[in-house]
Design a protein around this motif. Structure first.
Motif, mmCIF file in Angstrom:
data_model
loop_
_atom_site.group_PDB
_atom_site.id
_atom_site.type_symbol
_atom_site.label_atom_id
_atom_site.label_comp_id
_atom_site.label_asym_id
_atom_site.label_seq_id
_atom_site.Cartn_x
_atom_site.Cartn_y
_atom_site.Cartn_z
ATOM 1 N N ALA A 24 26.918 -6.606 -33.536
ATOM 2 C CA ALA A 24 27.006 -6.676 -34.993
ATOM 3 C C ALA A 24 25.746 -7.308 -35.583
ATOM 4 C CB ALA A 24 28.248 -7.468 -35.399
ATOM 5 N N LEU A 25 25.281 -8.387 -34.973
ATOM 6 C CA LEU A 25 24.086 -9.067 -35.461
ATOM 7 C C LEU A 25 22.863 -8.168 -35.343
ATOM 8 C CD1 LEU A 25 22.605 -11.573 -36.488
ATOM 9 C CD2 LEU A 25 22.493 -12.382 -34.117
ATOM 10 N N THR A 26 22.738 -7.496 -34.207
ATOM 11 C CA THR A 26 21.590 -6.625 -33.982
ATOM 12 C C THR A 26 21.556 -5.482 -34.990
ATOM 13 O OG1 THR A 26 21.655 -7.150 -31.621
ATOM 14 C CG2 THR A 26 20.403 -5.201 -32.268
ATOM 15 N N GLU A 27 22.704 -4.900 -35.258
ATOM 16 C CA GLU A 27 22.754 -3.801 -36.219
ATOM 17 C C GLU A 27 22.372 -4.283 -37.616
ATOM 18 O OE1 GLU A 27 25.891 -0.539 -38.127
ATOM 19 O OE2 GLU A 27 26.545 -1.865 -36.501
ATOM 20 N N PRO A 67 23.355 -12.247 -45.195
ATOM 21 C CA PRO A 67 23.988 -11.078 -44.584
ATOM 22 C C PRO A 67 24.149 -11.180 -43.072
ATOM 23 C CG PRO A 67 22.318 -10.399 -46.151
ATOM 24 C CD PRO A 67 22.196 -11.881 -46.013
ATOM 25 N N LEU A 68 23.202 -11.831 -42.378
ATOM 26 C CA LEU A 68 23.321 -11.961 -40.923
ATOM 27 C C LEU A 68 24.513 -12.853 -40.569
ATOM 28 C CD1 LEU A 68 19.553 -12.493 -39.999
ATOM 29 C CD2 LEU A 68 20.873 -10.364 -39.842
ATOM 30 N N ALA A 69 24.586 -14.023 -41.209
ATOM 31 C CA ALA A 69 25.688 -14.951 -40.934
ATOM 32 C C ALA A 69 27.026 -14.325 -41.291
ATOM 33 C CB ALA A 69 25.485 -16.246 -41.710
ATOM 34 N N ALA A 70 27.092 -13.654 -42.436
ATOM 35 C CA ALA A 70 28.350 -13.059 -42.872
ATOM 36 C C ALA A 70 28.794 -11.953 -41.924
ATOM 37 C CB ALA A 70 28.202 -12.510 -44.293
ATOM 38 N N THR A 71 27.853 -11.178 -41.418
ATOM 39 C CA THR A 71 28.188 -10.104 -40.477
ATOM 40 C C THR A 71 28.813 -10.661 -39.209
ATOM 41 O OG1 THR A 71 26.457 -8.629 -41.295
ATOM 42 C CG2 THR A 71 27.207 -8.285 -39.035
ATOM 43 N N VAL A 72 28.202 -11.701 -38.666
ATOM 44 C CA VAL A 72 28.724 -12.284 -37.427
ATOM 45 C C VAL A 72 30.090 -12.916 -37.677
ATOM 46 C CG1 VAL A 72 28.327 -13.982 -35.611
ATOM 47 C CG2 VAL A 72 26.410 -12.657 -36.509
ATOM 48 N N ALA A 73 30.228 -13.670 -38.771
ATOM 49 C CA ALA A 73 31.504 -14.330 -39.058
ATOM 50 C C ALA A 73 32.624 -13.320 -39.267
ATOM 51 C CB ALA A 73 31.366 -15.232 -40.279
ATOM 52 N N LEU A 129 19.277 -5.664 -43.289
ATOM 53 C CA LEU A 129 18.997 -6.620 -44.361
ATOM 54 C C LEU A 129 19.226 -8.026 -43.835
ATOM 55 C CD1 LEU A 129 18.435 -6.895 -47.485
ATOM 56 C CD2 LEU A 129 20.930 -7.014 -47.755
ATOM 57 N N TRP A 130 18.198 -8.867 -43.883
ATOM 58 C CA TRP A 130 18.313 -10.237 -43.400
ATOM 59 C C TRP A 130 18.711 -11.205 -44.509
ATOM 60 C CZ3 TRP A 130 14.536 -12.347 -39.217
ATOM 61 C CH2 TRP A 130 14.470 -11.442 -38.151
ATOM 62 N N HIS A 131 17.989 -11.118 -45.634
ATOM 63 C CA HIS A 131 18.206 -12.102 -46.696
ATOM 64 C C HIS A 131 17.808 -11.468 -48.021
ATOM 65 C CE1 HIS A 131 18.639 -16.019 -48.585
ATOM 66 N NE2 HIS A 131 17.490 -15.809 -49.189
ATOM 67 N N ILE A 132 18.569 -11.769 -49.052
ATOM 68 C CA ILE A 132 18.284 -11.184 -50.355
ATOM 69 C C ILE A 132 18.367 -12.222 -51.476
ATOM 70 C CG2 ILE A 132 20.659 -10.434 -50.815
ATOM 71 C CD1 ILE A 132 17.456 -8.425 -51.600
ATOM 72 N N GLY A 133 19.026 -13.372 -51.229
ATOM 73 C CA GLY A 133 19.146 -14.398 -52.262
ATOM 74 C C GLY A 133 20.368 -14.174 -53.138
#
Length: 400
Positions: free
Chosen positions: A63-66, A286-292, A71-75
């Protein structure tokens, strides 16, 4: 050829807030960790109750890799799909109506405490500002949260401290009844005291706090930074007790090892925060939310049932170990947050025991100087538990 990284680089280059182990972990999978020399360890610490599904869990990695390729960060001038999916899942799985995302448990507690004061100010006036917390509690390392925490050793050097905070004995409902007043804006409590010794709350204590908060129009905050995300055998510990808070803080295991924090709130409280009243740069990443979100999708009933079964297994093994060596005076906890308090001859030496355990290839925690703490992966295999307790037994034999 690159220069080999040495443990003494920590002492040379890093602010000495920590005193890390002499070995450096470099690889991990499931509940097994390997250091630079290739030595293997069984992990019963879980990164301090963080690695809820073990190390390098394949679904989380995927999930993290995908997401990392998208998108990593957008604010926070924008929202994003992963954080909306995560918020929806949390709201639909809990008492909450709204969620605020941040990066750690301290930030989640900071948000909850600020929100409780603002809610009280908006609805009742500036006089209603007192926060009741409990002795030996731990709520984070910001100036506000370290003051609310009930361990002066963590706050004494930073005076003057924020005012309006009272610490009462844990599990003592009468003490709260004697103190609470119309000035009280919030009570913050850990359903299981973590850093302060792994002490579960009495059900009547939490129910009594709920009743008192209702009577005095105070906000009830559950700090579930350590007990949340399946750690006690339910998604959140409040569900074990059948007591709903107004605000709940979550972090640690929520991200399965990826940094994330969350404050869950009922609607009326959520509305006290409007644009500009509170914020965070990285919260809702988005990375943290995807993993969680992937972590929560895996915390199904079979896995939670497994947590409850593993609790019984670990308590049984600790009881057997204690029958042989008499090293513990008490065994307690919920789910896979377990504390083993050292008996009188060995009090104050919990760290020494974890050091011996590491020499035997076992990673464990302490909860104060007298308590050995275990917070392994929620799905740790029975094979790994077998090996872990063999190694712990060797350490205890050396310790006594």
């Amino acid at each position: 050829m690159s220069e080999k990284i040495q443990r003494d680089w920590f002492d040379k280059y890093m602010v000495p807030c920590f005193s890390p182990a002499p070995f450096i972990p470099v690889k991990a999978a499931g509940s097994r960790v390997w250091d630079q020399s290739g030595k293997e360890y069984i992990d019963l610490a879980g990164g301090i109750a963080v690695n809820s599904l073990g190390h390098a869990q394949p679904a989380l990695v995927a999930a993290l890799t995908e997401q990392a390729s998208k998108l990593w960060h957008i604010g926070n001038g924008y929202t994003n799909e992963p954080v909306l999916r995560l918020a929806k899942r949390l709201v639909e799985s809990t008492f909450a109506d709204k969620v605020f995302f941040c990066n750690s448990g301290a930030e989640a507690n900071e948000a909850a405490l600020k929100l409780a004061r603002k809610y009280a100010h908006d609805h009742h006036g500036a006089h209603k500002h007192e926060i009741i917390a409990f002795k030996n509690s731990f709520h984070g390392r910001t100036l506000f949260t370290v003051t609310v925490g009930g361990q002066p050793k963590y706050s004494a050097d930073y005076a003057p401290l924020p005012a309006g905070i009272t610490h009462l004995p844990y599990n003592d409902l009468q003490a709260v009844e004697n103190h609470i007043s119309d000035k009280t804006c919030a009570i913050i409590v850990e359903p299981v005291v973590g850093e302060g010794g792994v002490i579960p709350a009495d059900p009547a204590f939490l129910q009594g706090l709920r009743t008192l908060c209702d009577k005095f129009n105070a906000t009830l905050i559950f700090d579930e930074v350590q007990t949340g995300a399946g750690r006690t055998g339910m998604l959140y510990a409040y569900q074990t007790y059948g007591v709903e808070p107004d605000l709940l803080t979550s972090a640690k295991g929520l991200g399965g090892g990826f940094p994330i924090g969350a404050m869950l709130a009922k609607e009326a409280w959520a509305q006290a925060f409007q644009p500009g009243t509170h914020g965070t740069t990285f919260g809702g990443n988005p990375l943290a939310a995807t993993v969680a979100e992937q972590v929560l999708s895996l915390l199904d009933e079979p896995l939670l049932q497994g947590v409850r079964e593993r609790h019984d297994e670990m308590m049984g093994r600790l009881t057997e170990l204690n029958a042989r060596y008499g090293v513990f005076s008490a065994l307690r906890g919920k789910g896979l947050l377990i504390g083993a308090e050292l008996a009188e001859p060995w009090r104050g030496k919990a760290k020494a025991l974890t050091n011996l355990a590491a020499e035997e290839g076992l990673i464990a925690l302490i909860a104060g100087p007298d308590v050995l703490r275990f917070a392994p992966a929620l799905d740790i295999s029975h094979r790994d538990l077998d090996e872990a307790f063999a190694r712990l037994a060797r350490a205890v034999a050396r310790f006594v």
